[in-house]
Design a protein around this motif. Structure first.
Motif, PDB file in Angstrom:
ATOM      1  N   ALA A 350       0.789  -0.997  -0.039  1.00 54.04           N
ATOM      2  CA  ALA A 350      -0.115   0.079  -0.219  1.00 54.04           C
ATOM      3  C   ALA A 350       0.678   1.373   0.034  1.00 54.04           C
ATOM      4  O   ALA A 350       1.994   1.151   0.776  1.00 54.04           O
ATOM      5  N   PRO A 351       0.558   2.370  -0.778  1.00 54.60           N
ATOM      6  CA  PRO A 351       1.437   3.257  -1.036  1.00 54.60           C
ATOM      7  C   PRO A 351       1.433   4.470   0.461  1.00 54.60           C
ATOM      8  O   PRO A 351       2.445   4.958   0.508  1.00 54.60           O
ATOM      9  N   ASP A 352       0.675   4.048   1.244  1.00 52.18           N
ATOM     10  CA  ASP A 352       0.583   4.847   2.535  1.00 52.18           C
ATOM     11  C   ASP A 352       0.837   4.220   3.694  1.00 52.18           C
ATOM     12  O   ASP A 352       0.902   4.929   4.952  1.00 52.18           O
ATOM     13  N   ASN A 353       1.135   2.861   3.687  1.00 50.24           N
ATOM     14  CA  ASN A 353       1.189   2.258   4.894  1.00 50.24           C
ATOM     15  C   ASN A 353       2.126   0.832   4.519  1.00 50.24           C
ATOM     16  O   ASN A 353       1.683  -0.112   4.045  1.00 50.24           O
ATOM     17  N   ASP A 354       3.267   0.751   5.085  1.00 45.49           N
ATOM     18  CA  ASP A 354       4.157  -0.607   4.880  1.00 45.49           C
ATOM     19  C   ASP A 354       3.728  -1.819   5.458  1.00 45.49           C
ATOM     20  O   ASP A 354       4.513  -2.689   5.237  1.00 45.49           O
ATOM     21  N   GLN A 355       2.428  -1.770   6.383  1.00 43.78           N
ATOM     22  CA  GLN A 355       2.109  -2.707   6.995  1.00 43.78           C
ATOM     23  C   GLN A 355       1.106  -3.545   6.225  1.00 43.78           C
ATOM     24  O   GLN A 355       0.810  -4.651   6.283  1.00 43.78           O
ATOM     25  N   VAL A 356       0.447  -2.785   5.228  1.00 40.32           N
ATOM     26  CA  VAL A 356      -0.520  -3.517   4.554  1.00 40.32           C
ATOM     27  C   VAL A 356      -0.012  -4.105   3.003  1.00 40.32           C
ATOM     28  O   VAL A 356       0.717  -3.367   2.312  1.00 40.32           O
ATOM     29  N   LEU A 357      -0.121  -5.289   2.900  1.00 36.59           N
ATOM     30  CA  LEU A 357       0.561  -5.867   1.818  1.00 36.59           C
ATOM     31  C   LEU A 357      -0.633  -6.645   0.990  1.00 36.59           C
ATOM     32  O   LEU A 357      -1.437  -7.230   1.620  1.00 36.59           O
ATOM     33  N   TYR A 358      -0.365  -6.975  -0.565  1.00 34.17           N
ATOM     34  CA  TYR A 358      -1.153  -7.954  -0.895  1.00 34.17           C
ATOM     35  C   TYR A 358      -0.323  -8.700  -2.092  1.00 34.17           C
ATOM     36  O   TYR A 358       0.839  -8.338  -2.344  1.00 34.17           O
ATOM     37  N   ILE A 359      -0.890 -10.104  -2.194  1.00 33.43           N
ATOM     38  CA  ILE A 359      -0.081 -11.034  -3.039  1.00 33.43           C
ATOM     39  C   ILE A 359      -1.152 -11.658  -3.865  1.00 33.43           C
ATOM     40  O   ILE A 359      -2.384 -12.004  -3.389  1.00 33.43           O
ATOM     41  N   THR A 360      -0.898 -11.724  -5.402  1.00 33.77           N
ATOM     42  CA  THR A 360      -1.838 -12.282  -6.174  1.00 33.77           C
ATOM     43  C   THR A 360      -1.745 -13.867  -6.012  1.00 33.77           C
ATOM     44  O   THR A 360      -0.627 -14.239  -5.990  1.00 33.77           O
ATOM     45  N   GLY A 361      -2.948 -14.474  -6.423  1.00 27.80           N
ATOM     46  CA  GLY A 361      -3.019 -15.786  -6.355  1.00 27.80           C
ATOM     47  C   GLY A 361      -4.462 -16.292  -6.451  1.00 27.80           C
ATOM     48  O   GLY A 361      -5.070 -15.415  -7.333  1.00 27.80           O
ATOM     49  N   VAL A 362      -4.934 -17.547  -6.084  1.00 24.76           N
ATOM     50  CA  VAL A 362      -6.092 -18.052  -6.209  1.00 24.76           C
ATOM     51  C   VAL A 362      -7.160 -16.920  -5.953  1.00 24.76           C
ATOM     52  O   VAL A 362      -8.320 -16.730  -6.182  1.00 24.76           O
ATOM     53  N   THR A 363      -6.771 -16.167  -4.707  1.00 21.69           N
ATOM     54  CA  THR A 363      -7.655 -15.038  -4.224  1.00 21.69           C
ATOM     55  C   THR A 363      -6.522 -13.910  -3.987  1.00 21.69           C
ATOM     56  O   THR A 363      -5.139 -14.007  -4.212  1.00 21.69           O
ATOM     57  N   LEU A 364      -6.974 -12.725  -3.661  1.00 18.06           N
ATOM     58  CA  LEU A 364      -6.096 -11.744  -3.316  1.00 18.06           C
ATOM     59  C   LEU A 364      -5.656 -11.856  -2.054  1.00 18.06           C
ATOM     60  O   LEU A 364      -6.606 -11.467  -0.881  1.00 18.06           O
ATOM     61  N   ALA A 365      -4.559 -12.313  -1.624  1.00 16.56           N
ATOM     62  CA  ALA A 365      -4.176 -12.349  -0.111  1.00 16.56           C
ATOM     63  C   ALA A 365      -3.568 -11.013   0.542  1.00 16.56           C
ATOM     64  O   ALA A 365      -3.133 -10.387  -0.352  1.00 16.56           O
ATOM     65  N   SER A 366      -3.932 -10.995   1.653  1.00 19.14           N
ATOM     66  CA  SER A 366      -3.721  -9.430   1.948  1.00 19.14           C
ATOM     67  C   SER A 366      -3.134  -9.558   3.634  1.00 19.14           C
ATOM     68  O   SER A 366      -3.640 -10.548   4.373  1.00 19.14           O
ATOM     69  N   SER A 367      -2.208  -8.584   3.891  1.00 19.22           N
ATOM     70  CA  SER A 367      -1.828  -8.674   5.276  1.00 19.22           C
ATOM     71  C   SER A 367      -1.809  -7.187   5.903  1.00 19.22           C
ATOM     72  O   SER A 367      -1.565  -6.256   4.944  1.00 19.22           O
ATOM     73  N   VAL A 368      -2.129  -6.988   7.123  1.00 23.96           N
ATOM     74  CA  VAL A 368      -2.177  -5.516   7.711  1.00 23.96           C
ATOM     75  C   VAL A 368      -1.220  -5.581   8.869  1.00 23.96           C
ATOM     76  O   VAL A 368      -1.281  -4.698   9.865  1.00 23.96           O
ATOM     77  N   ASP A 369      -0.272  -6.554   9.093  1.00 22.13           N
ATOM     78  CA  ASP A 369       0.491  -6.376   9.980  1.00 22.13           C
ATOM     79  C   ASP A 369       2.163  -6.665   9.427  1.00 22.13           C
ATOM     80  O   ASP A 369       2.788  -7.385  10.084  1.00 22.13           O
ATOM     81  N   GLY A 370       2.366  -6.297   8.199  1.00 24.01           N
ATOM     82  CA  GLY A 370       3.644  -6.297   7.624  1.00 24.01           C
ATOM     83  C   GLY A 370       3.969  -7.640   7.330  1.00 24.01           C
ATOM     84  O   GLY A 370       5.136  -8.080   7.211  1.00 24.01           O
TER      85      GLY A 370
END
Length: 913
Positions: A350-370
């Motif tokens: 995420a451009p405004d929060n380095d703890q928010v991540l996304y990974i492409t796969g069968v779904t859009l996996a996401s993390s809010v804790d780095g």
């Protein structure tokens, strides 16, 4: 007397007589059938769908300024459908790349300092079995209106393009290179003169490409590249190797250093990287790492008769010092690598929060804790984009508003304005990846199609509302839709399949489906089914159905029972039957029984075999050596066998070198049951041939579908002409000529289904070109009455619909020379009374005029005529030609689906199969 010299005067006399005879003979030889692009341009296609499911999207590009463009303009790159642009936030989309020859798109980039400068990298880089190559990079300086090819043609697959933030002439391109074979044009390339020249600035070797590339937004001299060491063969995918890694340059690509400091090494697969815009010292990487199989996994593999292989893990790493040291932040036990990381594994911060991540796969996996914990690591999604179609391929996050996200998957394009909590689907992109087609004999007839990742569909060639739209298409099968074959005598029965088999018989009368999968006895090897396993109905008895494994199977009772009618028809190469990557090999790919003689059956395989039986499977002949003598490489994939509808000894074979990076066209014909073959690919471009069809009325008329478009031949393949017209040069996977309507139905792997009527082409013969005027026979017409009342049609501009073919009698004629006078076309009734006089074009070549089936009116359309027999009279240049014209009937449609009773209390035998 032998050897006696002929005197000179006699010799000259004989020579003059011979020349005169040749001139006389030439005058009576039929002219070659050569139609111009204007002539063929009369045949305009209708693009029918099915579009509602969407299709594989590869990339996005959004201008950073001006503010209006940033909010409302974006570009969409598609797997095989070209580049699309919207300037109204998706209300409408325009194809801006259709004039090019390669529509597989890997990357799009806009110059940050000049948003009208657009770069496109062709050839998507998902490394799948069906990832099609491109022909380099293209540049537009006017927002996509015009394009110039800028080189790197042998790079084939381009995953990333980065343009310098202040100098639009400095551009970096990441290239994967050839998919199936080694080549040198791979790595990272840089231009400093807007693409006029390129320098290879990062190169590992001729088997390793670069799959990801990011730039430090604060210092454009700093870039990070992810290399990818993999091997794809037709029968195996080696998903990793020791050369997969992350490289860094601090001098604009002059020198590079491979990073370590905590990153895994050894057998590593695809890596995705991203850099945090607010602090470029922070980067994340998702790494497809591998562990060795456990003892239990080894035992299970041994029991299944296959080797135990390394198990992929999805590991996420973070650096806070520009890549000097890395720390694995997740456990690695999450199912982030459960499904084909080679075609996913892209990471976004995420451009405004380095703890928010996304990974492409069968779904859009996401993390809010780095990256320590992950949501939606597997299907179904529970947090973000819950209503979107899965198999997520790409993402764009607005750097000015991280809640605005463009999401691209196998279901097309979605947008969210709340960070993925809700989303809108842009179903108005006319995309679709067709594997195979079918048609029925209903009136109007229906088209059936199997789509990549999107089930099997049925839709009308002409709809009750006057236009074919999203609601006209219904599903008739699941999974990756493959073959859909309809009983030509009773459209109640549809036979279809999904990937690797899974055969079904659908009863359209009751809406029920029966699985008809054959199962082999345990004392034999299991059946091997291709990814796209073929189904074929006997043209002599529609209860007889054939399917292909490594053997040909036949059912005499619509699939209730199966019998093997061949030995293994493949090479049965054991070394190619246990490959990794979810691949089966040594399988049958195509089947065709002669419509002229029962029991004459042709079979083609993925390992190059062409086999023939002339006695229903009692014995078989291997035609592969004879084909090889004619120039067909023995090992190449047989993409199509076609038994001629005109002669039992004639057949056509197409071979595809796509999986060998061999892009030559291989198309052959036999007229003696496969003993000898003739190449018929002269005039076709260097593009693999996927399908060929021969018209059922005119044996000289052939159509061929290639990886880069559609072609027509009027001389049984001696020469070919492009037959694109308004259809882009997209990959053609299947062709069907409707036997009654003379419609050519085209299945494309990127842009859905296209249909055009070819009635006059069936009559095209060389002798017609010698006639001063020729009037073609008139295709029978049907009047359509549409039960549309009130404001049925959707309003607004976001909806896709294709108008029915015009409600007209279409008249075609040929003029050898341009007419200097008016061309009159008269319509007469059965009593020879003139009903209407039309004026047609007078250009040399093929012409067309249409009659709307109405009498002449005074200032307004005249009354509609009744069905019946009429006459068309063409008058031009002193000639008067006449043809009958039949309006066979007037039809309408009943309203709404009708229920079918499957069970009642007094009848407990369940009719549902």
């Amino acid at each position: 007397m032998p050897g006696k010299l002929v005197s000179k005067p006699i010799f000259i006399k004989l020579l003059v007589m011979s020349l005169a005879m040749l001139v006389l003979m030439a005058a009576h030889l039929p002219a070659q059938l050569k139609l111009s692009s204007d002539d063929l341009g009369l045949f305009q296609f209708r693009n029918l769908g099915p579009f509602r499911a969407g299709s594989w999207v590869t990339c996005f590009a959004v201008p950073e300024f001006p503010s209006e463009a940033h909010l409302y303009t974006f570009y969409v790159g598609t797997r095989n459908g070209g580049v699309w642009k919207t300037t109204n936030n998706g209300t409408t989309f325009e194809p801006v790349f259709d004039g090019q020859s390669h529509l597989s798109i890997g990357a799009i980039a806009l110059a940050p300092s000049s948003p009208e400068t657009v770069w496109v990298g062709t050839g998507e880089a998902y490394c799948a079995r069906s990832s099609h190559s491109g022909d380099g990079v293209y540049k537009s300086t006017d927002g996509g209106r015009t394009w110039k090819r800028m080189g790197l043609g042998d790079s084939h697959h381009i995953p990333r393009i980065i343009v310098h933030p202040r100098n639009p002439d400095i551009v970096y391109v990441a290239a994967m290179g050839h998919l199936f074979t080694p080549n040198a044009e791979r790595g990272v390339f840089k231009t400093e003169d807007g693409g006029q020249t390129w320098k290879k600035v990062l190169y590992i070797n001729d088997r390793v490409g670069v799959i990801d590339l990011v730039m430090d937004p604060a210092n454009p001299e700093v870039l990070y590249a992810a290399s990818y060491d993999k091997v794809r063969l037709p029968w195996h995918y080696e998903a990793g190797g020791p050369e997969s890694g992350i490289y860094k340059t601090t001098d604009g690509g002059m020198t590079w250093k491979r990073l370590a400091g905590g990153l895994p090494s050894g057998y590593v697969g695809r890596i995705g990287i991203d850099i945090y815009r607010k602090n470029p010292q922070v980067l994340y990487a998702v790494v497809e790492n591998f562990r060795q199989p456990t003892a239990e996994e080894v035992a299970a593999a041994r029991k299944a008769g296959r080797p135990a292989r390394p198990v992929p893990l999805g590991e996420v790493y973070r650096t806070d010092d520009g890549g000097q040291t890395w720390v694995k932040v997740n456990s690695g036990k999450e199912p982030l690598a459960n499904k084909a990381p080679y075609s996913f594994n892209q990471l976004y911060i995420a451009p405004d929060n380095d703890q928010v991540l996304y990974i492409t796969g069968v779904t859009l996996a996401s993390s809010v804790d780095g990256g320590r914990t992950w949501r939606d690591a597997d299907w179904p999604p529970q947090a973000l984009f819950q209503s979107a179609f899965g198999d997520v391929r790409t993402l764009w996050i607005d750097p000015q508003n991280s809640k605005r996200i463009l999401f691209g998957s196998d279901g097309g394009v979605y947008v969210s304005y709340d960070g993925g909590k809700t989303c809108h689907h842009f179903y108005n992109l006319p995309l679709g990846e067709i594997y195979a087609l079918g048609v029925d004999m209903d009136e109007p007839y229906n088209i059936y199609a199997g789509l990549q990742d999107h089930d099997s569909w049925k839709g009308p060639s002409n709809s009750w509302s006057g236009q074919v739209n999203l609601s006209d298409w219904v599903t008739v099968g699941g999974g990756d839709g493959m073959y859909n074959v309809v009983d030509p005598t009773d459209s109640r029965w549809v036979y279809n399949c999904r990937e690797f088999g899974n055969f079904y018989r659908l009863d359209q009368k009751t809406g029920t489906r029966q699985r008809i999968q054959p199962v082999r006895s345990q004392d034999k090897e299991p059946y091997r089914f291709n990814w796209t396993p073929p189904i074929h109905i006997s043209p002599h008895n529609s209860s007889i159905v054939y399917i292909g494994a490594q053997v040909l199977l036949c059912s005499l009772n619509r699939g209730d029972d199966w019998e093997e009618i061949s030995p293994d028809l493949t090479t049965n190469d054991k070394s190619k039957q246990s490959g990794a990557g979810n691949i089966t090999f040594c399988t049958i790919t195509t089947i065709s029984e002669s419509p002229r003689k029962p029991g004459v059956i042709w079979v083609g395989t993925d390992d190059g075999k062409v086999q023939l039986t002339t006695n229903g499977g009692a014995s078989w002949s291997d035609c592969t050596p004879a084909l090889a003598r004619a120039g067909a490489p023995a090992q190449l994939w047989v993409s199509r066998v076609l038994a001629s509808p005109h002669d039992p000894g004639t057949a056509f074979v197409a071979k595809s070198g796509f999986r060998n990076d061999d892009f030559k066209p291989y198309l052959f014909r036999t007229t003696d049951y496969g003993r000898t073959w003739t190449t018929i690919s002269a005039g076709l471009p260097d593009s693999p041939v996927n399908v060929v069809v021969q018209d059922g009325q005119n044996p000289d008329l052939l159509f061929a579908g290639t990886d880069n478009g559609l072609y027509v031949s009027f001389d049984r393949g001696k020469s070919w002409l492009p037959f694109q017209n308004n259809m882009p040069a997209v990959k053609v996977t299947d062709l069907v000529i409707h036997p009654r309507e003379a419609d050519l139905v085209v299945g494309t792997y990127g842009r859905g289904i296209w249909v055009v009527n070819i009635w006059p082409l069936r009559e095209m013969k060389p002798e017609i070109m010698n006639e001063p005027v020729h009037l073609f026979s008139v295709r029978p017409a049907i009047q359509k009455q549409y039960p549309v009342f009130g404001n049925y049609h959707l309003t607004g501009d976001s909806h896709l619909f294709t108008p029915n073919e015009p409600d007209e009698v279409v008249i075609h004629y040929y003029l050898k020379q341009e007419s200097g006078e008016k061309v009159k076309v008269g319509i007469y009734d059965a009593e020879r009374k003139l009903l209407r006089e039309l004026e047609g074009p007078g250009k040399a070549g093929l012409n067309r005029v249409s009659w709307d089936m109405r009498k002449a009116g005074e200032g307004r359309p005249g009354p509609r005529v009744e069905p019946g027999k009429y006459f068309v009279v063409l008058q031009v240049a002193g000639a008067r030609l006449e043809r009958p014209a039949l309006i066979s009937k007037r039809i309408s449609w009943s309203l709404g689906p009708q229920p079918v009773v499957l069970m009642t209390p007094d009848r407990q035998d369940n009719l549902e199969e």
